[in-house]
Design a protein around this motif. Structure first.
Motif, mmCIF file in Angstrom:
data_model
loop_
_atom_site.group_PDB
_atom_site.id
_atom_site.type_symbol
_atom_site.label_atom_id
_atom_site.label_comp_id
_atom_site.label_asym_id
_atom_site.label_seq_id
_atom_site.Cartn_x
_atom_site.Cartn_y
_atom_site.Cartn_z
ATOM 1 N N ILE A 16 0.872 -1.183 0.000
ATOM 2 C CA ILE A 16 0.000 0.000 0.000
ATOM 3 C C ILE A 16 0.907 1.231 0.000
ATOM 4 N N PHE A 17 0.872 1.962 -1.096
ATOM 5 C CA PHE A 17 1.767 3.114 -1.219
ATOM 6 C C PHE A 17 0.996 4.415 -1.377
ATOM 7 N N ARG A 18 -0.080 4.343 -2.115
ATOM 8 C CA ARG A 18 -0.943 5.515 -2.302
ATOM 9 C C ARG A 18 -2.304 5.234 -1.675
ATOM 10 N N PRO A 19 -3.066 6.285 -1.367
ATOM 11 C CA PRO A 19 -4.383 6.061 -0.741
ATOM 12 C C PRO A 19 -5.265 5.158 -1.597
ATOM 13 N N LEU A 20 -5.979 4.244 -0.942
ATOM 14 C CA LEU A 20 -6.900 3.346 -1.632
ATOM 15 C C LEU A 20 -8.311 3.919 -1.592
ATOM 16 N N LYS A 21 -8.954 4.004 -2.747
ATOM 17 C CA LYS A 21 -10.329 4.493 -2.819
ATOM 18 C C LYS A 21 -11.344 3.366 -2.721
ATOM 19 N N GLN A 22 -10.878 2.159 -2.986
ATOM 20 C CA GLN A 22 -11.730 0.984 -2.822
ATOM 21 C C GLN A 22 -10.819 -0.225 -2.679
ATOM 22 N N ILE A 23 -11.358 -1.329 -2.181
ATOM 23 C CA ILE A 23 -10.611 -2.583 -2.109
ATOM 24 C C ILE A 23 -11.484 -3.635 -2.762
ATOM 25 N N THR A 24 -11.096 -4.043 -3.954
ATOM 26 C CA THR A 24 -11.906 -4.965 -4.741
ATOM 27 C C THR A 24 -11.056 -6.114 -5.263
ATOM 28 N N LYS A 25 -11.713 -7.149 -5.741
ATOM 29 C CA LYS A 25 -11.010 -8.299 -6.298
ATOM 30 C C LYS A 25 -10.523 -8.045 -7.715
#
Length: 301
Positions: free
Chosen positions: A84-93
């Motif tokens: 994880i390096f940049r902000p995540l806007k969603q976590i999907t498959k």
């Protein structure tokens, strides 16, 4: 084992493992301007089955490494590069890296990244590279870009080593690097004064694991030793009379897991188990492993 394996005890062991990694490579040494170090994934699932707790070391957390961690039933992955390096806007498959995080969280595997703390630490990745380039025969070393949170000035993100005058030719250094990193080939950018690699000698080497362009940018040395440089950085170096050995980003990092990180972590876990409270590791059998699936994504034909 005298104690029952419980969720609470496994959770305490996980925290102890992370604390031990931080003893080796303190978070404060990392470059907090741009890096993302620390506990990046804390799984909410703890399902202990045995008293064996496995730690898997890797440079990159690829799908293949996730498969390996699941197969080996790791409790903790220590991934040098942050997944994880940049902000995540969603976590999907649909995203492979996000899918990996979901799989790990579901399986009860947490992920910690020390990244630039490993580069900066005394005896860390850059000091290992200094030994690789010189076979440990340098007479002095200077820290490049010191860690801002270390008042001692002894830690930082690059190294400048000085060799005994006239001892090493350019070819000597190239062969040291190939041997120490177990590489058949490396890229070499030769300054005009170093074209005769068998007679031109090297007195100073500037070193940075991974991508060294920004860390070494203002450093004058006979030779730069790093993982990657841009085309224009190489051109500028040659104009300055500096040669470079460029090995591929992770090729300057992966060997340290086996030769440095794993034995240091194992030794500190053993020391902590023996000298701290007897319950520190809950009498778990701690196993430190280096990933077999982790490898450089680029192949040279």
């Amino acid at each position: 084992m005298s104690k029952a394996v419980t969720v609470a005890s496994t959770t305490r062991v996980l925290k102890s493992l992370i604390s031990t990694v931080q003893q080796l490579f303190p978070v404060a040494l990392a470059d907090d301007v741009w890096d993302n170090t620390g506990l990046l994934l804390e799984s909410p699932v703890i399902a202990p089955t045995t008293n064996r707790a496995r730690v898997l070391l890797t440079i990159d957390l690829t799908t293949a490494v996730v498969d390996e961690a699941l197969q080996k039933k790791a409790l903790l992955i220590v991934a040098y590069h942050p997944i994880i390096f940049r902000p995540l806007k969603q976590i999907t498959k649909s995203n492979t890296q996000q899918h990996s995080l979901l799989r790990l969280a579901h399986a009860g595997i947490s992920v910690y990244s020390p990244h630039t703390a490993v580069d900066a630490q005394v005896g860390g990745m850059n000091d290992w590279l200094a030994d690789v380039a010189s076979r440990g025969q340098y007479i002095s070393t200077k820290v490049i870009q010191p860690s801002k949170n270390d008042p001692s000035g002894g830690t930082g993100f690059g190294r400048l080593i000085t060799l005994s005058e006239g001892i090493y030719t350019v070819r000597n250094i190239i062969e040291n690097v190939k041997s120490g990193l177990h590489l058949k080939n490396v890229q070499v950018a030769l300054a005009d004064r170093h074209q005769d690699v068998d007679s031109a000698t090297i007195s100073t080497i500037a070193i940075c694991a991974g991508s060294g362009g920004s860390v070494l940018s203002n450093i004058d040395a006979d030779l730069w030793f790093t993982g990657e440089l841009s085309h224009h950085e190489v051109l500028a170096l040659r104009e300055r009379g500096i040669s470079a050995i460029i090995c591929g980003h992770t090729n300057t990092e992966r060997g340290y897991l086996t030769t440095g990180f794993a034995p240091k972590l194992h030794a500190l876990i053993k020391s902590n188990t023996e000298t701290l409270d007897a319950n520190h590791y809950e009498k778990y059998d701690i196993e430190v492993m280096v990933s077999e699936a982790d490898r450089d994504p680029i192949t040279v034909f």
